[in-house]
Write a protein that holds these residues in place. Structure first.
Motif, PDB file in Angstrom:
ATOM      1  N   LEU A   1     -58.018  67.905  40.849  1.00 24.44           N
ATOM      2  CA  LEU A   1     -57.157  67.795  39.677  1.00 24.44           C
ATOM      3  C   LEU A   1     -56.733  69.170  39.167  1.00 24.44           C
ATOM      4  O   LEU A   1     -55.570  69.363  38.773  1.00 24.44           O
ATOM      5  N   HIS A   2     -57.657  70.135  39.190  1.00 26.19           N
ATOM      6  CA  HIS A   2     -57.321  71.490  38.737  1.00 26.19           C
ATOM      7  C   HIS A   2     -56.199  72.080  39.588  1.00 26.19           C
ATOM      8  O   HIS A   2     -55.240  72.672  39.071  1.00 26.19           O
ATOM      9  N   LYS A   3     -56.297  71.925  40.904  1.00 27.33           N
ATOM     10  CA  LYS A   3     -55.253  72.454  41.795  1.00 27.33           C
ATOM     11  C   LYS A   3     -53.911  71.775  41.542  1.00 27.33           C
ATOM     12  O   LYS A   3     -52.860  72.422  41.527  1.00 27.33           O
ATOM     13  N   LYS A   4     -53.955  70.473  41.324  1.00 30.94           N
ATOM     14  CA  LYS A   4     -52.724  69.718  41.073  1.00 30.94           C
ATOM     15  C   LYS A   4     -52.052  70.183  39.790  1.00 30.94           C
ATOM     16  O   LYS A   4     -50.843  70.450  39.775  1.00 30.94           O
ATOM     17  N   LYS A   5     -52.837  70.305  38.707  1.00 29.33           N
ATOM     18  CA  LYS A   5     -52.278  70.725  37.429  1.00 29.33           C
ATOM     19  C   LYS A   5     -51.755  72.148  37.481  1.00 29.33           C
ATOM     20  O   LYS A   5     -50.721  72.473  36.883  1.00 29.33           O
ATOM     21  N   LYS A   6     -52.455  73.021  38.206  1.00 28.21           N
ATOM     22  CA  LYS A   6     -52.011  74.412  38.329  1.00 28.21           C
ATOM     23  C   LYS A   6     -50.704  74.493  39.102  1.00 28.21           C
ATOM     24  O   LYS A   6     -49.795  75.261  38.736  1.00 28.21           O
ATOM     25  N   ARG A   7     -50.569  73.703  40.182  1.00 30.31           N
ATOM     26  CA  ARG A   7     -49.313  73.690  40.940  1.00 30.31           C
ATOM     27  C   ARG A   7     -48.166  73.191  40.078  1.00 30.31           C
ATOM     28  O   ARG A   7     -47.055  73.750  40.112  1.00 30.31           O
ATOM     29  N   GLU A   8     -48.412  72.131  39.307  1.00 27.46           N
ATOM     30  CA  GLU A   8     -47.364  71.593  38.430  1.00 27.46           C
ATOM     31  C   GLU A   8     -46.954  72.620  37.384  1.00 27.46           C
ATOM     32  O   GLU A   8     -45.768  72.773  37.075  1.00 27.46           O
ATOM     33  N   TYR A   9     -47.940  73.343  36.844  1.00 24.88           N
ATOM     34  CA  TYR A   9     -47.649  74.361  35.835  1.00 24.88           C
ATOM     35  C   TYR A   9     -46.828  75.502  36.440  1.00 24.88           C
ATOM     36  O   TYR A   9     -45.826  75.944  35.861  1.00 24.88           O
ATOM     37  N   ASP A  10     -47.245  75.987  37.624  1.00 25.59           N
ATOM     38  CA  ASP A  10     -46.511  77.079  38.284  1.00 25.59           C
ATOM     39  C   ASP A  10     -45.085  76.660  38.631  1.00 25.59           C
ATOM     40  O   ASP A  10     -44.141  77.449  38.496  1.00 25.59           O
ATOM     41  N   LYS A  11     -44.915  75.417  39.076  1.00 21.98           N
ATOM     42  CA  LYS A  11     -43.584  74.910  39.417  1.00 21.98           C
ATOM     43  C   LYS A  11     -42.699  74.864  38.184  1.00 21.98           C
ATOM     44  O   LYS A  11     -41.515  75.232  38.233  1.00 21.98           O
ATOM     45  N   GLN A  12     -43.272  74.437  37.056  1.00 21.93           N
ATOM     46  CA  GLN A  12     -42.513  74.373  35.810  1.00 21.93           C
ATOM     47  C   GLN A  12     -42.112  75.764  35.334  1.00 21.93           C
ATOM     48  O   GLN A  12     -41.011  75.953  34.793  1.00 21.93           O
ATOM     49  N   GLU A  13     -42.980  76.751  35.549  1.00 19.89           N
ATOM     50  CA  GLU A  13     -42.678  78.121  35.125  1.00 19.89           C
ATOM     51  C   GLU A  13     -41.527  78.720  35.920  1.00 19.89           C
ATOM     52  O   GLU A  13     -40.786  79.572  35.421  1.00 19.89           O
ATOM     53  N   LEU A  14     -41.370  78.281  37.175  1.00 21.58           N
ATOM     54  CA  LEU A  14     -40.317  78.831  38.034  1.00 21.58           C
ATOM     55  C   LEU A  14     -38.949  78.212  37.772  1.00 21.58           C
ATOM     56  O   LEU A  14     -37.944  78.718  38.221  1.00 21.58           O
ATOM     57  N   ILE A  15     -38.933  77.096  37.079  1.00 19.38           N
ATOM     58  CA  ILE A  15     -37.656  76.422  36.814  1.00 19.38           C
ATOM     59  C   ILE A  15     -36.856  77.202  35.766  1.00 19.38           C
ATOM     60  O   ILE A  15     -37.374  77.622  34.751  1.00 19.38           O
TER      61      ILE A  15
END
Length: 335
Positions: free
Chosen positions: A321-335
């Motif tokens: 879950l930590h990896k999933k949430k971190k990926r989602e957060y990083d993806k949102q930051e790049l938008i």
């Protein structure tokens, strides 16, 4: 997760081994400052510190028992050199994963106490004892008559073998400042080492710790803007012209320092601290809490098969879950 565990034990200073970062530097995380020094190219080892105040602290990570004598000699030569570079009058403390089983041999009583987990020292233990003796230090974890479960600092993957290999060394002349050294099994940082905590009091320094907000950094980037550098130097000149002369070097320096800092604050301003972006909240906090509870139950059950499996499953769920949430957060930051 690590910072939350450390906060729960209200620690002022923390020595950390095997950060596995790259390079060296200083990092600010929420209300913590991390000083780290790791390898340049590989994610291996790497000691670090939490918050440092007043004492000379050395964070060490020794070679394992099976390493060659040359590698161990090189480690202790470097440790000895670093120790010698510290201010002579400072209270020096060495903290770290020394990979050393310290025995209960009477002949070394000037360096070790009577309350060790092991009866006989291994090779790393002998090297640590010899180093402590040469530098007139005491191995703190052997002094206090704690329960054996509070002397253990490392457990094997199967949970059947326990060793006391993490140590805190302090100068003999400050040995009475050391109030206690013991491990805490409840702190869960996904490590095979237990959290080792020492309680230290200083009866020499009467310096008070001032609590308050951390000073914001000056916005030095504005100096490249047109006219800013000129206004800054001009304001410094005006303030220096009105500064009275002093024969006291310290007082003159304080006056000059205040002029420079005040002028910089007026012209450049201060940078707002970057707030901690909490992708960890919500579900991550919940699964981490569940994992920590499973860890405590595993400890209470003495690593039974059911307890170990329950903890491993909770750990796998949390990591995913930590990896999933971190990926989602990083993806949102790049938008």
């Amino acid at each position: 997760m690590l910072l939350e565990q450390l906060d729960s034990y209200k620690l002022d200073i923390t020595a950390i081994q095997e950060l596995r970062w790259l390079g060296k530097g200083v990092m600010e995380k929420r209300d913590h400052v991390v000083f780290y020094s790791c390898q340049k190219k590989s994610h291996m080892f790497g000691p670090g510190f939490g918050k440092v105040f007043n004492y000379s602290l050395i964070c060490a990570h020794a070679p394992t028992e099976d390493k060659s004598g040359e590698e161990k000699d090189s480690f202790y030569d470097e440790l000895n050199e670093i120790y010698g570079k510290g201010p002579k009058m400072d209270c020096k403390i060495i903290i770290g994963d020394m990979k050393a089983k310290v025995g209960n041999e009477d002949v070394y009583r000037s360096v070790i106490g009577k309350h060790t987990l092991h009866n006989k020292s291994n090779d790393n233990g002998m090297r640590l004892i010899n180093f402590a003796s040469s530098r007139n230090m005491v191995i703190g974890g052997t002094v206090f008559n704690d329960k054996d479960i509070h002397k253990r600092t490392w457990k094997s993957p199967d949970g059947n073998v326990f060793n006391q290999i993490d140590h805190i060394l302090i100068d003999v002349r400050h040995c009475s400042d050391l109030m206690d050294v013991r491990s805490y099994r409840g702190a869960n940082t996904d490590s095979d080492h237990y959290l080792l905590i020492s309680e230290i009091r200083s009866r020499i320094s009467n310096a008070r710790k001032i609590h308050g907000s951390q000073a914001k950094k000056l916005n030095c980037g504005k100096l490249v803007e047109q006219g800013v550098a000129t206004r800054y130097t001009g304001l410094i000149g005006e303030c220096l012209a009105g500064l009275s002369d002093s024969e006291d070097v310290s007082e003159a320096w304080r006056g000059l320092r205040d002029v420079i800092i005040n002028a910089a604050g007026a012209v450049l301003g201060r940078l707002e601290r970057i707030k901690y972006k909490n992708w960890f909240a919500g579900e991550c906090e919940q699964v981490t809490h569940q994992k920590n509870q499973a860890y405590k139950r595993m400890q209470q059950r003495n690593h039974t098969r059911g307890g170990v499996e329950e903890y491993r499953e909770a750990r796998r769920k949390g990591t995913g879950l930590h990896k999933k949430k971190k990926r989602e957060y990083d993806k949102q930051e790049l938008i």
